[in-house]
Motif scaffolding. Structure first.
Motif, PDB file in Angstrom:
ATOM      1  N   GLN A 171     -31.607  -1.395  30.305  1.00 30.10           N
ATOM      2  CA  GLN A 171     -30.593  -0.400  29.999  1.00 30.10           C
ATOM      3  C   GLN A 171     -31.181   1.009  30.079  1.00 30.10           C
ATOM      4  OE1 GLN A 171     -27.639   0.957  30.180  1.00 30.10           O
ATOM      5  NE2 GLN A 171     -26.913  -1.016  29.421  1.00 30.10           N
ATOM      6  N   ASN A 214     -18.800   1.495  34.085  1.00 30.87           N
ATOM      7  CA  ASN A 214     -18.966   2.025  32.732  1.00 30.87           C
ATOM      8  C   ASN A 214     -18.630   3.508  32.629  1.00 30.87           C
ATOM      9  OD1 ASN A 214     -21.691  -0.162  32.654  1.00 30.87           O
ATOM     10  ND2 ASN A 214     -19.941  -0.385  31.290  1.00 30.87           N
ATOM     11  N   LEU A 229     -23.916  -0.072  24.998  1.00 30.85           N
ATOM     12  CA  LEU A 229     -23.376   1.088  25.711  1.00 30.85           C
ATOM     13  C   LEU A 229     -22.283   1.772  24.900  1.00 30.85           C
ATOM     14  CD1 LEU A 229     -23.079  -0.080  29.431  1.00 30.85           C
ATOM     15  CD2 LEU A 229     -24.428   1.824  28.573  1.00 30.85           C
ATOM     16  N   VAL A 236     -23.943   6.932  29.363  1.00 28.52           N
ATOM     17  CA  VAL A 236     -24.289   5.612  29.875  1.00 28.52           C
ATOM     18  C   VAL A 236     -25.593   5.633  30.658  1.00 28.52           C
ATOM     19  CG1 VAL A 236     -21.887   4.845  29.983  1.00 28.52           C
ATOM     20  CG2 VAL A 236     -22.943   5.916  31.998  1.00 28.52           C
ATOM     21  N   THR A 237     -26.079   6.804  31.038  1.00 25.11           N
ATOM     22  CA  THR A 237     -27.352   6.880  31.741  1.00 25.11           C
ATOM     23  C   THR A 237     -28.038   8.200  31.445  1.00 25.11           C
ATOM     24  OG1 THR A 237     -28.458   6.831  33.903  1.00 25.11           O
ATOM     25  CG2 THR A 237     -26.242   7.769  33.841  1.00 25.11           C
ATOM     26  N   LYS A 291     -23.746   0.736  36.844  1.00 23.82           N
ATOM     27  CA  LYS A 291     -22.980   1.339  35.757  1.00 23.82           C
ATOM     28  C   LYS A 291     -21.701   2.010  36.223  1.00 23.82           C
ATOM     29  CE  LYS A 291     -27.133   2.214  33.126  1.00 23.82           C
ATOM     30  NZ  LYS A 291     -27.180   2.301  31.700  1.00 23.82           N
TER      31      LYS A 291
END
Length: 482
Positions: free
Chosen positions: A340, A426, A403, A413-414, A423
């Motif tokens: 992740q 997401n 998340l 999310v990143t 992703k």
């Protein structure tokens, strides 16, 4: 349109027969990046050596409506450099020269395939360095770093890749060669350099990068603080930041990662410790000497068991070798894993760590942690065994729960890996439909026919104006097969 033998011959006419990979076994080499969860082999791979060749390949693909997948060293971990729709992959690994070192203006112009660490090696004896230092810097390319807006341990003080890119030459999805930005920092108009950095090959292919070079600091001090728990280490990070101390790096590793690193390379981390915090201070010598005892005091106030300061460059290098080698040690902890890359505000770090521990217990999965603690960028690794029924599903559910917890705390999310295929879906957790629609319209300005890295970055969403159609046998972000 499918890639035909005639089309392959036309590619060879641009880059030469030695610059095209079209055999099944050759293409298999390019079917994934380092995130092997997603696979999709291209119909052909091009290895251009010049800007002119890149532009000619893009124009050929555009005329034939063939998808284009830009690729650097393939070290990304978001499924961004694989070809879910087939098409032509354009690898820039042969474009790896330093074109200019401009010491007077403290910058360098490089080709996209140049390995990150090679640049610092080339300028270090002149007293300069290139600050962005992802853990893959020994093998990742600067073009790839710019495409994903990579971070690294030292981005806490020095910023991420976009903060060090002054200008770019790009071949757009329309086949145009454009220069964005340049050596002069104050430029009128829209910041299109900032738009392209982090666009993950969906707008075009980077063919030149003008990067900022920084002076090597006068002094560097690296320390290892040992804690009985990752929660205590996280509290220490918050304490250091709250004290106004801007460390060059604050890296946290928990017990499973420490154990794997020590079994693999023996970096000198204490086995059995609940967590370690790798702390680096750099800058004027007087400043470092003043900050060091304050940092030690904060760590001890948060229950540090031991604080070890590297005595020389060799010991410092070994401590960093352990951190940089963490990803390579994951195989010692399990056969399968999901990596992740979430972010929370730094003040929320202790809270999300507690939630992460709770998620691990709820799902009965090992979650190991190695992360850029100073800027709240987490890299939890969720381990599972795909031979055991239900474990993959539990891992995906735990991943989604994590998340959502980060987003609820005001995170993202990143933080540095990018979005890619991993992703894309997401992004709907973080952006409204109007936001996604605006991004999709911007994308079509650079790439009118939506051929550049299709299926990446933006989700399959009505607001994006594009439907994602996975190829047969390809695994989706949800883990289902189609």
């Amino acid at each position: 349109m499918p890639v035909t033998p005639q089309f392959i011959r036309e590619l060879e006419g641009i880059v030469g027969a030695e610059g095209v990979v079209a055999t099944p076994e050759g293409r298999l080499t390019y079917e994934c990046d380092m995130h092997t969860f997603y696979k999709g082999a291209p119909d052909a791979v091009c290895l251009p050596t010049s800007v002119e060749q890149v532009a000619a390949v893009v124009r050929l693909c555009r005329e034939a409506s063939v998808p284009i997948v830009p690729r650097g060293s393939g070290t990304g971990i978001i499924g961004g450099a694989m070809a879910p729709h087939g098409g032509v992959m354009v690898s820039t690994t042969r474009m790896n020269r330093i074109l200019e070192l401009d010491q007077a203006n403290r910058c360098a112009t490089v080709e996209p395939g140049l390995i990150n660490l090679w640049l610092t090696t080339a300028v270090n004896d002149r007293g300069y360095f290139f600050a962005p230092d992802p853990s893959s810097q020994m093998v990742s390319s600067i073009g790839g770093n710019a495409s994903t807006n990579a971070g690294g341990p030292h981005c806490l003080k020095y910023g991420i890749t976009v903060n060090h890119v002054l200008g770019l030459q790009v071949v757009t999805g329309a086949g145009e060669v454009v220069w964005l930005g340049g050596k002069v920092q104050d430029r009128p108009g829209y910041d299109l350099t900032g738009v392209v950095v982090g666009s993950e090959g969906t707008l075009g292919i980077i063919t030149r990068v003008i990067v900022r070079l920084l002076h090597v600091p006068e002094a560097v001090k690296t320390a290892l603080a040992v804690f009985s728990s990752i929660e205590d280490a996280s509290e220490a990070v918050s304490g250091i930041i709250a004290a106004g101390i801007i460390a060059a790096a604050l890296e946290c590793l928990d017990e499973p990662v420490i154990r794997a690193i020590e079994e693999g390379i023996g970096a000198g981390y204490p086995k059995g410790a609940g967590a370690v915090l790798l702390i680096e201070l750099d800058g004027p010598r007087a400043e470092i000497e003043a900050q060091t005892p304050r940092v030690e005091e904060i760590c001890r106030a948060h229950h540090a068991l031991e604080i070890r300061v590297a005595r020389d460059e060799a010991e410092r290098a070994l401590l960093w070798k352990g951190r940089k080698a963490a990803a390579g040690a994951f195989g010692r902890l399990g056969s399968n894993w999901l990596l992740q890359d979430t972010v929370v505000p730094r003040s929320k770090l202790p809270e999300i760590i507690r939630e992460l521990v709770a998620i691990s217990r709820r799902y009965g999965l090992l979650i190991a942690n190695v992360f850029h603690a100073g800027d709240g960028n987490l890299h939890p690794v969720l381990f599972y065994d795909d031979r055991e029924p239900g474990q993959l599903e539990r891992a995906k559910e735990a991943n989604e729960e994590l998340l959502r917890a980060c987003i609820a705390l005001g995170g993202s999310v990143t933080g540095e890996h990018g979005v890619g295929l991993d992703k894309a879906q997401n992004l709907t957790l973080q952006y409204a439909p109007a936001d996604l629609n605006f991004m999709a319209r911007l994308r079509r300005v650079f790439d009118p026919r939506s051929l550049m890295n299709p299926g990446k970055l933006l989700p399959s969403h009505p607001a994006c104006g594009e439907a994602f159609r996975p190829s047969e046998g390809m695994r989706l972000p949800t883990g289902t097969w189609v």
